[in-house]
Design an enzyme around this catalytic site. Sequence first.
Site, mmCIF file in Angstrom:
data_model
loop_
_atom_site.group_PDB
_atom_site.id
_atom_site.type_symbol
_atom_site.label_atom_id
_atom_site.label_comp_id
_atom_site.label_asym_id
_atom_site.label_seq_id
_atom_site.Cartn_x
_atom_site.Cartn_y
_atom_site.Cartn_z
ATOM 1 N N ASN A 183 -19.011 63.580 -43.526
ATOM 2 C CA ASN A 183 -18.805 64.511 -45.013
ATOM 3 C C ASN A 183 -18.146 65.949 -44.214
ATOM 4 O O ASN A 183 -18.758 66.272 -43.369
ATOM 5 C CB ASN A 183 -19.826 64.826 -45.759
ATOM 6 N N CYS A 240 -16.710 63.077 -48.925
ATOM 7 C CA CYS A 240 -17.706 62.431 -48.483
ATOM 8 C C CYS A 240 -17.429 61.647 -47.076
ATOM 9 O O CYS A 240 -16.290 61.683 -46.998
ATOM 10 C CB CYS A 240 -18.391 61.423 -49.450
ATOM 11 N N GLU A 300 -17.717 58.439 -46.332
ATOM 12 C CA GLU A 300 -17.070 57.110 -46.648
ATOM 13 C C GLU A 300 -15.562 57.302 -47.061
ATOM 14 O O GLU A 300 -14.663 56.552 -46.309
ATOM 15 C CB GLU A 300 -17.758 56.707 -47.694
ATOM 16 N N CYS A 334 -17.091 57.657 -54.267
ATOM 17 C CA CYS A 334 -16.983 56.724 -53.068
ATOM 18 C C CYS A 334 -16.893 55.378 -53.383
ATOM 19 O O CYS A 334 -16.161 54.464 -52.913
ATOM 20 C CB CYS A 334 -17.777 57.173 -51.831
HETATM 21 N N1 THU Z 1 -22.376 62.781 -49.068
HETATM 22 C C1 THU Z 1 -21.609 61.806 -48.285
HETATM 23 O O1 THU Z 1 -20.888 62.175 -47.332
HETATM 24 N N2 THU Z 1 -22.006 60.546 -48.417
HETATM 25 C C2 THU Z 1 -22.715 59.930 -49.325
HETATM 26 O O2 THU Z 1 -23.016 58.651 -49.441
HETATM 27 C C3 THU Z 1 -23.623 60.687 -50.148
HETATM 28 C C4 THU Z 1 -23.243 62.209 -50.178
HETATM 29 C C5 THU Z 1 -22.259 64.072 -48.657
HETATM 30 C C6 THU Z 1 -21.801 65.202 -49.779
HETATM 31 C C7 THU Z 1 -22.152 66.297 -49.672
HETATM 32 O O3 THU Z 1 -21.303 66.652 -48.409
HETATM 33 C C8 THU Z 1 -23.391 66.055 -49.060
HETATM 34 O O4 THU Z 1 -23.611 64.518 -48.731
HETATM 35 C C9 THU Z 1 -24.558 66.267 -50.192
HETATM 36 O O5 THU Z 1 -24.124 65.470 -51.502
#
Ligand code: THU
Length: 136
Positions: free
Chosen positions: A48, A59, A61, A95
Amino acid sequence: MEQRHDINFRSLIEEAEYARTKAYAPYSNFKVGAALLTKRGRIFHGCNIENSSFGATICAERTAVFKAISEGERDFLALAVVADTEGVCSPCGICRQVLSDFFTKDVQICLANLKGDYEIFSISELLPLSFSLDTN
Ligand code: THU
């Protein structure tokens, strides 16, 4: 007939843990890593990446998927996602829609945490009744 592949999920989770070390999350302090395995055996890492304009955050993913798509890869076997969560790390709605656009039903999505727990899902389990532009 879809071919089933034996995937070493523990090692794919390790790749996702490596990706997580690159996370840029100064606002939430919630670091996520992803590792996307293609049918040709390549692994695309994603983390992320947050932004001071919060809506611009991406994110882990989507970072992994967009890296792969932008390199011409379209055929995927598995995705591992990991974070420091009590249960396994579960992808956000945006995502899920992105995964749904690029993953066939046989792609194995491995949701994990740092304690070694993991669970495998298909995209239709994570996003039932998904939106699609497919008019067939
Ligand atoms: N986030 C992800 O990268 N993947 C997930 O599956 C859930 C959320 C990140 C987005 C943000 O930078 C942080 O986690 C908090 O939401």
